[in-house]
Design a protein around this motif. Structure first.
Motif, PDB file in Angstrom:
ATOM      1  N   VAL A   5       3.602  -8.313  -1.981  1.00 37.25           N
ATOM      2  CA  VAL A   5       4.207  -8.932  -3.165  1.00 37.25           C
ATOM      3  C   VAL A   5       4.003  -8.041  -4.386  1.00 37.25           C
ATOM      4  O   VAL A   5       4.903  -7.885  -5.207  1.00 37.25           O
ATOM      5  CB  VAL A   5       3.639 -10.352  -3.391  1.00 37.25           C
ATOM      6  N   GLN A   7       3.800  -4.834  -4.429  1.00 40.01           N
ATOM      7  CA  GLN A   7       4.667  -3.659  -4.331  1.00 40.01           C
ATOM      8  C   GLN A   7       6.103  -3.964  -4.751  1.00 40.01           C
ATOM      9  O   GLN A   7       6.852  -3.059  -5.099  1.00 40.01           O
ATOM     10  CB  GLN A   7       4.645  -3.095  -2.909  1.00 40.01           C
ATOM     11  N   LEU A   8       6.478  -5.225  -4.733  1.00 43.93           N
ATOM     12  CA  LEU A   8       7.829  -5.602  -5.162  1.00 43.93           C
ATOM     13  C   LEU A   8       7.996  -5.484  -6.671  1.00 43.93           C
ATOM     14  O   LEU A   8       9.108  -5.422  -7.169  1.00 43.93           O
ATOM     15  CB  LEU A   8       8.139  -7.033  -4.711  1.00 43.93           C
ATOM     16  N   ARG A   9       6.897  -5.476  -7.393  1.00 43.03           N
ATOM     17  CA  ARG A   9       6.872  -5.323  -8.855  1.00 43.03           C
ATOM     18  C   ARG A   9       7.809  -6.298  -9.559  1.00 43.03           C
ATOM     19  O   ARG A   9       8.565  -5.939 -10.457  1.00 43.03           O
ATOM     20  CB  ARG A   9       7.196  -3.898  -9.249  1.00 43.03           C
ATOM     21  N   ALA A  11      10.487  -7.908  -8.439  1.00 41.59           N
ATOM     22  CA  ALA A  11      11.911  -7.843  -8.117  1.00 41.59           C
ATOM     23  C   ALA A  11      12.476  -9.223  -7.765  1.00 41.59           C
ATOM     24  O   ALA A  11      13.648  -9.489  -8.015  1.00 41.59           O
ATOM     25  CB  ALA A  11      12.143  -6.874  -6.964  1.00 41.59           C
ATOM     26  N   PHE A  12      11.651 -10.085  -7.185  1.00 41.43           N
ATOM     27  CA  PHE A  12      12.113 -11.406  -6.778  1.00 41.43           C
ATOM     28  C   PHE A  12      11.508 -12.516  -7.616  1.00 41.43           C
ATOM     29  O   PHE A  12      11.597 -13.682  -7.259  1.00 41.43           O
ATOM     30  CB  PHE A  12      11.789 -11.645  -5.297  1.00 41.43           C
ATOM     31  N   SER A  15       4.976 -12.345  -9.666  1.00 34.99           N
ATOM     32  CA  SER A  15       4.103 -12.100  -8.515  1.00 34.99           C
ATOM     33  C   SER A  15       3.213 -13.299  -8.214  1.00 34.99           C
ATOM     34  O   SER A  15       3.006 -13.653  -7.055  1.00 34.99           O
ATOM     35  CB  SER A  15       3.229 -10.870  -8.768  1.00 34.99           C
TER      36      SER A  15
END
Length: 53
Positions: A5, A7-9, A11-12, A15
Motif C-alpha cells: 500500500v 508503494q502505491l503512494r 494512487a488509490f 494509505s
C-alpha cells in the motif's frame, strides 16, 4: 500488505484508509482458520477414538 500500500503512494486513496480492509481481511482469515483447525481437531479425535475401540 502495508508495504504494498505504501508503494502505491496514494494512487488509490489515502494509505491509512487502504490498510483498513487489509486488516479486516486478516482478522477474518484468523477467525476462519481457528474454526477450521477446531473442526480438524474434533475430526481427528473422533477418528482416533474409533481406531482405539
Amino acid at each position: 500488505m502495508v508495504a504494498v500500500v505504501e508503494q502505491l503512494r496514494g494512487a488509490f486513496g489515502e494509505s491509512g484508509l487502504l490498510i483498513l480492509p487489509c486488516v479486516a481481511a486478516h482478522i477474518n482469515q484468523i477467525i476462519f482458520d481457528s474454526f477450521l483447525v477446531s473442526f480438524w481437531l474434533r475430526k481427528d479425535q473422533s477418528s482416533n477414538a474409533l481406531k482405539e475401540a
